[in-house]
Design a protein around this motif. Structure first.
Motif, PDB file in Angstrom:
ATOM      1  N   ASN A   1     -11.787   2.062 -11.799  1.00  0.00           N
ATOM      2  CA  ASN A   1     -11.859   0.598 -11.749  1.00  0.00           C
ATOM      3  C   ASN A   1     -12.266   0.011 -13.095  1.00  0.00           C
ATOM      4  O   ASN A   1     -11.771  -1.049 -13.500  1.00  0.00           O
ATOM      5  CB  ASN A   1     -12.856   0.155 -10.671  1.00  0.00           C
ATOM      6  CG  ASN A   1     -12.365   0.459  -9.266  1.00  0.00           C
ATOM      7  OD1 ASN A   1     -11.204   0.762  -9.055  1.00  0.00           O
ATOM      8  ND2 ASN A   1     -13.268   0.392  -8.308  1.00  0.00           N
TER       9      ASN A   1
ATOM     10  N   THR B   1       0.802  -1.225   0.000  1.00  0.00           N
ATOM     11  CA  THR B   1       0.000   0.000   0.000  1.00  0.00           C
ATOM     12  C   THR B   1       0.835   1.276   0.000  1.00  0.00           C
ATOM     13  O   THR B   1       0.555   2.185  -0.786  1.00  0.00           O
ATOM     14  CB  THR B   1      -0.983   0.010   1.186  1.00  0.00           C
ATOM     15  OG1 THR B   1      -1.835  -1.125   1.079  1.00  0.00           O
ATOM     16  CG2 THR B   1      -1.825   1.263   1.188  1.00  0.00           C
TER      17      THR B   1
ATOM     18  N   HIS C   1      -7.500   0.784   0.540  1.00  0.00           N
ATOM     19  CA  HIS C   1      -8.387   1.569  -0.314  1.00  0.00           C
ATOM     20  C   HIS C   1      -8.578   2.971   0.260  1.00  0.00           C
ATOM     21  O   HIS C   1      -8.557   3.968  -0.475  1.00  0.00           O
ATOM     22  CB  HIS C   1      -9.739   0.859  -0.444  1.00  0.00           C
ATOM     23  CG  HIS C   1     -10.676   1.530  -1.397  1.00  0.00           C
ATOM     24  ND1 HIS C   1     -10.450   1.597  -2.748  1.00  0.00           N
ATOM     25  CD2 HIS C   1     -11.849   2.175  -1.183  1.00  0.00           C
ATOM     26  CE1 HIS C   1     -11.439   2.255  -3.327  1.00  0.00           C
ATOM     27  NE2 HIS C   1     -12.299   2.620  -2.400  1.00  0.00           N
TER      28      HIS C   1
ATOM     29  N   GLN D   1     -13.634   6.683  -8.490  1.00  0.00           N
ATOM     30  CA  GLN D   1     -12.862   5.447  -8.391  1.00  0.00           C
ATOM     31  C   GLN D   1     -13.535   4.326  -9.171  1.00  0.00           C
ATOM     32  O   GLN D   1     -12.863   3.459  -9.731  1.00  0.00           O
ATOM     33  CB  GLN D   1     -12.690   5.036  -6.926  1.00  0.00           C
ATOM     34  CG  GLN D   1     -11.789   3.827  -6.724  1.00  0.00           C
ATOM     35  CD  GLN D   1     -10.384   4.046  -7.257  1.00  0.00           C
ATOM     36  OE1 GLN D   1      -9.787   5.090  -7.007  1.00  0.00           O
ATOM     37  NE2 GLN D   1      -9.857   3.074  -7.983  1.00  0.00           N
TER      38      GLN D   1
END
Length: 198
Positions: free
Chosen positions: A163, A72, A132, A159
């Protein structure tokens, strides 16, 4: 048993743990399948006995969660750096979109995709949810700076567009046209949330 190469036992354990996480991440990147991440496979890559892996991780779900936690910051740093180099909120949103498409192009998203279909996916949701949230933070700031009164909702909708682009890229869509169109659509959508001049 591997020789201790660190200053202390605690440092050695930290090194071994990092090595196991790195081995798991490399397996995800090369195989594209979380099923390839087994204690036997990561032990083989690190030179540890399979049973030794249990000293660091209770099960593979915990190991995979550690991979998410380790990956991350790399993803977030790339996105944040791209956005920091942009001036206006609109340009920062564009940079957010492009940076995520670049992560797909560069293979970084293979980790997330491999984990999504894993049998331990339910156990990974907490780590993925945190990841996220970290990724959305710079977008939320850009939308707030723009004057959006519902930045969280807008961020999630944008988002969703990203995606869709990620799915298209992973299915073989050409990188530049897909990224350019997604960026154009995202920036155009900002006219709907920008406060009116009047």
């Amino acid at each position: 048993m591997p020789k201790i190469s660190a200053a202390t036992v605690a440092d050695h354990r930290a090194q071994q743990r990092r090595a196991l996480v790195t081995a798991a991440r490399e397996l995800l990147e090369t195989e594209g399948d979380a099923a390839a991440v087994t204690f036997t496979a990561v032990a083989r890559r690190t030179g540890l006995a399979r049973n030794s892996v249990y000293k660091y991780f209770a099960d593979r779900a915990e190991l995979l969660a550690a991979v998410v936690q380790e990956s991350t910051p790399r993803w977030t740093e790339r996105i944040t750096a791209a956005m920091a180099a942009a001036g206006t909120p609109e340009l920062r949103v564009a940079a957010y979109v492009r940076a995520q498409c670049e992560l797909v192009r560069d293979g970084e998203h293979r980790i997330a995709r491999a984990l999504a279909g894993d049998r331990d996916a339910a156990a990974l949701r907490e780590a993925a949810g945190h990841a996220h949230h970290e990724l959305l933070a710079p977008l939320l700031q850009a939308l707030t700076d723009l004057g959006d009164t519902s930045p969280e909702l807008t961020a999630r909708l944008l988002q969703g567009l990203v995606n869709a682009a990620v799915t298209a890229l992973e299915s073989g869509a050409p990188y530049h046209p897909t990224t350019d169109r997604t960026t154009t659509l995202a920036v155009a959508a900002l006219t709907a949330v920008r406060p009116s001049a009047g």
